[in-house]
Design a protein around this motif. Structure first.
Motif, mmCIF file in Angstrom:
data_model
loop_
_atom_site.group_PDB
_atom_site.id
_atom_site.type_symbol
_atom_site.label_atom_id
_atom_site.label_comp_id
_atom_site.label_asym_id
_atom_site.label_seq_id
_atom_site.Cartn_x
_atom_site.Cartn_y
_atom_site.Cartn_z
ATOM 1 N N MET A 523 55.321 80.129 14.396
ATOM 2 C CA MET A 523 54.632 80.080 15.691
ATOM 3 C C MET A 523 53.210 79.530 15.561
ATOM 4 O O MET A 523 52.485 79.415 16.545
ATOM 5 C CB MET A 523 54.559 81.479 16.304
ATOM 6 C CG MET A 523 55.900 82.056 16.726
ATOM 7 S SD MET A 523 55.764 83.803 17.211
ATOM 8 C CE MET A 523 54.811 83.657 18.737
ATOM 9 N N GLY A 524 52.805 79.221 14.319
ATOM 10 C CA GLY A 524 51.463 78.686 14.100
ATOM 11 C C GLY A 524 50.411 79.756 13.897
ATOM 12 O O GLY A 524 49.208 79.477 13.997
ATOM 13 N N MET A 525 50.838 80.989 13.609
ATOM 14 C CA MET A 525 49.895 82.089 13.406
ATOM 15 C C MET A 525 49.364 82.105 11.974
ATOM 16 O O MET A 525 50.092 81.819 11.020
ATOM 17 C CB MET A 525 50.573 83.440 13.683
ATOM 18 C CG MET A 525 51.133 83.585 15.072
ATOM 19 S SD MET A 525 49.822 83.805 16.287
ATOM 20 C CE MET A 525 50.808 83.835 17.798
ATOM 21 N N GLU A 526 48.095 82.495 11.844
ATOM 22 C CA GLU A 526 47.543 82.801 10.529
ATOM 23 C C GLU A 526 47.846 84.273 10.269
ATOM 24 O O GLU A 526 47.564 85.128 11.105
ATOM 25 C CB GLU A 526 46.036 82.579 10.494
ATOM 26 C CG GLU A 526 45.419 82.951 9.148
ATOM 27 C CD GLU A 526 43.893 82.986 9.171
ATOM 28 O OE1 GLU A 526 43.282 82.902 8.094
ATOM 29 O OE2 GLU A 526 43.321 83.124 10.262
ATOM 30 N N VAL A 527 48.438 84.596 9.108
ATOM 31 C CA VAL A 527 48.808 85.976 8.785
ATOM 32 C C VAL A 527 47.927 86.480 7.644
ATOM 33 O O VAL A 527 47.777 85.818 6.616
ATOM 34 C CB VAL A 527 50.295 86.079 8.397
ATOM 35 C CG1 VAL A 527 50.674 87.530 8.156
ATOM 36 C CG2 VAL A 527 51.176 85.480 9.493
ATOM 37 N N VAL A 528 47.354 87.674 7.842
ATOM 38 C CA VAL A 528 46.433 88.271 6.867
ATOM 39 C C VAL A 528 46.912 89.676 6.529
ATOM 40 O O VAL A 528 47.392 90.403 7.400
ATOM 41 C CB VAL A 528 44.996 88.354 7.441
ATOM 42 C CG1 VAL A 528 44.037 88.956 6.427
ATOM 43 C CG2 VAL A 528 44.517 86.975 7.890
ATOM 44 N N MET A 529 46.788 90.069 5.246
ATOM 45 C CA MET A 529 47.087 91.444 4.865
ATOM 46 C C MET A 529 45.790 92.161 4.534
ATOM 47 O O MET A 529 44.964 91.660 3.773
ATOM 48 C CB MET A 529 48.030 91.508 3.662
ATOM 49 C CG MET A 529 48.508 92.930 3.371
ATOM 50 S SD MET A 529 49.787 93.005 2.089
ATOM 51 C CE MET A 529 48.756 92.992 0.630
ATOM 52 N N LEU A 530 45.630 93.357 5.115
ATOM 53 C CA LEU A 530 44.405 94.149 4.965
ATOM 54 C C LEU A 530 44.794 95.498 4.384
ATOM 55 O O LEU A 530 45.662 96.188 4.926
ATOM 56 C CB LEU A 530 43.748 94.325 6.337
ATOM 57 C CG LEU A 530 42.384 95.000 6.428
ATOM 58 C CD1 LEU A 530 41.345 94.216 5.655
ATOM 59 C CD2 LEU A 530 41.967 95.120 7.886
ATOM 60 N N THR A 531 44.178 95.894 3.258
ATOM 61 C CA THR A 531 44.588 97.136 2.608
ATOM 62 C C THR A 531 43.467 97.763 1.796
ATOM 63 O O THR A 531 42.533 97.074 1.369
ATOM 64 C CB THR A 531 45.805 96.883 1.683
ATOM 65 O OG1 THR A 531 46.171 98.091 1.033
ATOM 66 C CG2 THR A 531 45.481 95.838 0.628
ATOM 67 N N GLY A 532 43.582 99.060 1.584
ATOM 68 C CA GLY A 532 42.636 99.775 0.724
ATOM 69 C C GLY A 532 43.063 99.729 -0.726
ATOM 70 O O GLY A 532 42.322 100.177 -1.616
ATOM 71 N N ASP A 533 44.249 99.191 -1.019
ATOM 72 C CA ASP A 533 44.753 99.099 -2.390
ATOM 73 C C ASP A 533 43.928 98.127 -3.229
ATOM 74 O O ASP A 533 43.187 97.289 -2.706
ATOM 75 C CB ASP A 533 46.207 98.613 -2.366
ATOM 76 C CG ASP A 533 47.178 99.780 -2.291
ATOM 77 O OD1 ASP A 533 46.713 100.926 -2.242
ATOM 78 O OD2 ASP A 533 48.389 99.536 -2.264
ATOM 79 N N ASN A 534 44.126 98.226 -4.555
ATOM 80 C CA ASN A 534 43.449 97.277 -5.439
ATOM 81 C C ASN A 534 44.042 95.884 -5.237
ATOM 82 O O ASN A 534 45.164 95.720 -4.750
ATOM 83 C CB ASN A 534 43.567 97.720 -6.899
ATOM 84 C CG ASN A 534 45.010 97.727 -7.385
ATOM 85 O OD1 ASN A 534 45.625 96.681 -7.590
ATOM 86 N ND2 ASN A 534 45.572 98.921 -7.550
ATOM 87 N N GLU A 535 43.273 94.890 -5.630
ATOM 88 C CA GLU A 535 43.627 93.497 -5.334
ATOM 89 C C GLU A 535 44.917 93.067 -6.021
ATOM 90 O O GLU A 535 45.716 92.325 -5.448
ATOM 91 C CB GLU A 535 42.481 92.570 -5.741
ATOM 92 C CG GLU A 535 42.629 91.176 -5.175
ATOM 93 C CD GLU A 535 41.319 90.402 -5.190
ATOM 94 O OE1 GLU A 535 41.371 89.184 -4.983
ATOM 95 O OE2 GLU A 535 40.261 91.016 -5.408
ATOM 96 N N ARG A 536 45.151 93.561 -7.230
ATOM 97 C CA ARG A 536 46.360 93.165 -7.967
ATOM 98 C C ARG A 536 47.622 93.620 -7.242
ATOM 99 O O ARG A 536 48.556 92.834 -7.031
ATOM 100 C CB ARG A 536 46.318 93.761 -9.381
ATOM 101 C CG ARG A 536 47.515 93.366 -10.239
ATOM 102 C CD ARG A 536 47.416 93.964 -11.624
ATOM 103 N NE ARG A 536 47.408 95.426 -11.571
ATOM 104 C CZ ARG A 536 47.187 96.214 -12.625
ATOM 105 N NH1 ARG A 536 46.928 95.672 -13.798
ATOM 106 N NH2 ARG A 536 47.203 97.525 -12.497
ATOM 107 N N THR A 537 47.649 94.897 -6.840
ATOM 108 C CA THR A 537 48.805 95.427 -6.113
ATOM 109 C C THR A 537 48.981 94.705 -4.785
ATOM 110 O O THR A 537 50.092 94.348 -4.389
ATOM 111 C CB THR A 537 48.636 96.935 -5.867
ATOM 112 O OG1 THR A 537 48.489 97.596 -7.123
ATOM 113 C CG2 THR A 537 49.821 97.510 -5.118
ATOM 114 N N ALA A 538 47.860 94.496 -4.090
ATOM 115 C CA ALA A 538 47.907 93.858 -2.771
ATOM 116 C C ALA A 538 48.479 92.445 -2.865
ATOM 117 O O ALA A 538 49.331 92.051 -2.059
ATOM 118 C CB ALA A 538 46.513 93.823 -2.166
#
Length: 702
Positions: A523-538
């Motif tokens: 659909m042309g959306m930018e998708v972002v993941m936001l988390t409190g986890d460490n960067e490696r797991t995320a």
């Protein structure tokens, strides 16, 4: 210029402006009605319910008596007058108040349009009823005024019910904080109200209790469930020197802590403040009707006055017909269909949404859904299932996979830790009977030791094995590093002093996550993941679902800041989350989408709820939002088009052709236009019933 936190209109910050102060912050309001809705929403909702029900009860007989004419004309009109008066001046009183406030603010709004149009219809009809000979015609418009007032009230009632949930969300946040705290004073344990806890006080936290305030651990060790605040599903081990957050739950051990942040400085209080600020600071949908009314009302009044004066002085058709020209313009310009233009489309749109697992909580969210270009997903409980599962069992001895899992599950059956419970659950799913251990000892921050049937079982991290003299070779370290790089928690299992295996656990992805992300990208959306986890797991989780942009190690109060920053990039942002820690971000986002299985606070803060807990419904919500808003705009166009198109005729454009006697059939033309516009609006809205989500066939076949 300030913005009214209730309706979103701009208000001049003058000395005589309507204002109210909360916690040192001053809010300005366009009308006293908005002020009352802000300060006492429950009271206003109760009043509005009563007024709306009464208005409906009176409007039904008014409509029946108008079109079925049970009684003689003279009696019928007086009965209509008696029934319409309370609708006009009691139920419709809020529109007069809104008009007066708009006049004071030197502006016009929908209240002005409603008040002017319905008053003209009512007064004209009252004169026809009381003095039948004053006008040459006997047509009355009591039902027109009553229907307009009732429909607008009904629409506002639906809006008010949605707004009431905002304060309920904040109340649920407040309920998380315990009311009492155990403070140690002179070696004695004293229970005091949490408000009396001061910075530096020593507190005692027993297993199973909520931690009253933010603090540092002074003595003891335990695991603390921080999921309500951080969103992380796995409890965090706490030892002396660790920080603990107020409103989180102490799971296993006794903790002695020293208060560091109390009252308004605590993390929970900051989250509550952020929810309130984002809620009141968010501009609601700029309703097209209000925007049109801003210019439409003055224009109609000017045309009505000008036509009346022009025909009286220049046309010479007499006072009666000149007044009819004035009244006709006002009545015809007040479109009845305007009252159902938005509710009709919303009814179909929200109904179709609910049918497909999507609950819209207001028209403004449908409007915003059409504009969204960036979708932000929380990780834990949103993209993932929210609880750890065993993903890998690597055997390091000749014991066999089944035996390693069996003994590990027996050892973990004495633990309350979610990782341990995941091992027990895996064993039971595999059909392995799980007995209780003969003895069990938790080693805080490292693992556990258990004895069963003469076997000594150790489950823990590298340090625990090293402290017990069990060597962890390079090959085992490499295998663990590979699992950890994939975002998994790798745990070592030793039996009788020898390494027996590695059990890897992870919070696994929801089945619908990948397809939802792919559809959003299409659909042309930018998708972002936001988390409190460490960067490696995320990043490991993000790679599995195809998300390129990851923002990791974000604290709860920082999530709201990240959303604000994304909004500053100039794109409408939707936030998808499920936890209390997501509430400020959901409120700050242009569009908050809450997972139906999530907390009540997330659901009440979000503008859209995914009832079925299916992430593909994010796509459905955005698609349905676009289609519903398109219908609303089409409806508003038709609602105005029929009536505004007749304004020139009402003003007397055809008098030179048909003479002043045209006003004898003009009421029927107005009634026809009103009926036709209403039918067009309803029919157009019903077309939404044909909507079917693009992925519905896929879902059916799963």
């Amino acid at each position: 210029m300030a913005k009214d936190p209730v309706c979103g209109m701009f208000v001049e910050e003058k000395e005589d402006s309507i204002r109210h102060t909360v916690d040192g912050k001053e809010y300005f309001f366009c009308t006293t009605q908005c002020l009352h809705e802000f300060t006492a929403p429950e009271v206003e909702l109760k009043k509005l319910k009563a007024v709306t029900v009464a208005s409906i009860g009176l409007t039904i007989p008014i409509t029946l008596l108008t079109y079925l004419a049970f009684l003689p004309s003279e009696i019928n009109n007086f009965v209509l007058l008696a029934l319409a008066t309370p609708v006009q001046f009691w139920a419709g009183w809020r529109f007069y108040k809104g008009t007066w406030d708009a006049i004071r603010a030197r502006a016009s709004n929908m209240d002005t349009l409603i008040a002017v149009g319905t008053t003209a219809a009512f007064l004209y009809s009252a004169v026809v009823t009381a003095v039948p000979s004053f006008f040459p015609f006997e047509q009355v418009y009591f039902e027109t005024a009553a229907i307009i007032v009732t429909l607008i009230l009904l629409g506002r009632l639906l809006e008010q019910r949605t707004k009431e949930k905002a304060s309920s969300a904040v109340r649920k946040l407040l309920d998380l904080q315990p009311r009492k705290a155990r403070v140690l004073k002179d070696g004695q344990e004293v229970e005091v109200p949490v408000e009396e806890v001061a910075e530096g006080d020593l507190l005692l936290i027993r297993p199973g209790e909520r931690i009253p305030v933010d603090a540092d651990v002074v003595d003891g060790s335990s695991s603390v469930d921080e999921s309500a605040i951080t969103g992380e599903s796995i409890p965090v081990d706490k030892v002396p020197g660790s920080e603990v957050i107020g409103a989180t739950i102490n799971k296993s051990g006794l903790l002695k802590v020293r208060a560091t942040k109390v009252g308004q400085d605590s993390v929970l209080s900051q989250i509550i403040a952020l929810v309130q600020e984002a809620r009141t600071g968010k501009a609601p949908m700029q309703r097209m009707a209000d925007q049109v009314a801003k210019y439409f009302v003055p224009a109609v009044v000017i045309i009505a006055v000008a036509s009346g004066l022009a025909w009286y002085y220049a046309g010479g058709i007499g006072l009666t017909f000149s007044l009819l020209a004035f009244v006709s313009v006002i009545i015809i310009a007040c479109p009845c269909a305007l009252g159902i233009a938005t509710p009709a489309a919303l009814m179909m749109g929200t109904g179709k949404g609910a049918e497909n697992g999507v609950l819209f909580k207001g028209g403004e969210y449908l409007e915003i859904a059409r504009k969204v270009r960036t979708v932000v997903f929380d990780k834990t409980g949103t993209l993932t299932k929210g609880q750890p599962e065993v993903t890998d069992i690597i055997v390091l001895s000749d014991a066999g996979e089944q035996e390693v899992l069996r003994l590990a599950a027996i050892a973990e059956s004495g633990s309350e830790h979610p990782l341990g419970q995941a091992v027990v659950r895996k064993a039971k799913e595999t059909g392995i009977p799980v007995a209780g251990p003969d003895s069990f000892e938790a080693v805080a921050g490292h693992g556990l030791v258990a004895v069963y049937s003469a076997h000594r079982i150790m489950i823990g991290n590298r340090k625990m094995m090293a402290d017990s003299g069990i060597a962890v070779g390079d090959e085992v370290n490499a295998q663990m590093a590979r699992l950890e790089a994939d975002g998994k928690t790798a745990t070592l299992v030793a039996i009788d002093g020898r390494l027996a295996g590695i059990i890897a656990l992870a919070d696994t992805l929801k089945d619908s996550a990948r397809q939802a992300i792919d559809s959003l990208k299409a659909m042309g959306m930018e998708v972002v993941m936001l988390t409190g986890d460490n960067e490696r797991t995320a990043k490991a989780i993000a790679a599995k679902v195809g998300i390129d942009r990851v923002i990791a190690q974000v604290l709860p109060q920082q999530k709201e800041e990240v959303i604000a920053k994304l909004k500053s990039e100039g794109r409408a942002v939707a936030m998808v989350g499920d936890g209390i820690n997501d509430a400020p971000a959901l409120a700050r986002a242009d569009l908050g989408i809450a997972i139906g299985s999530g907390t009540d606070v997330a659901k009440e803060t979000g503008g859209i709820i995914l009832i079925k807990n299916d992430l593909r419904d994010v796509v459905t919500a955005l698609e349905l939002g676009r289609k519903t808003v398109a219908k609303i705009k089409q409806n508003l166009f038709w609602a105005f088009a029929y009536n505004t198109g007749l304004i020139p005729i009402a003003a007397g454009a055809l008098v030179p052709v048909f003479g002043a006697e045209m006003y004898s059939w003009l009421p029927f033309l107005a009634a026809g236009a009103m009926a036709l516009s209403s039918v067009s609006v309803v029919s157009n809205s019903l077309l939404l019933g044909r909507y079917r989500p693009a992925h519905i066939e896929t879902r059916t076949n799963l």
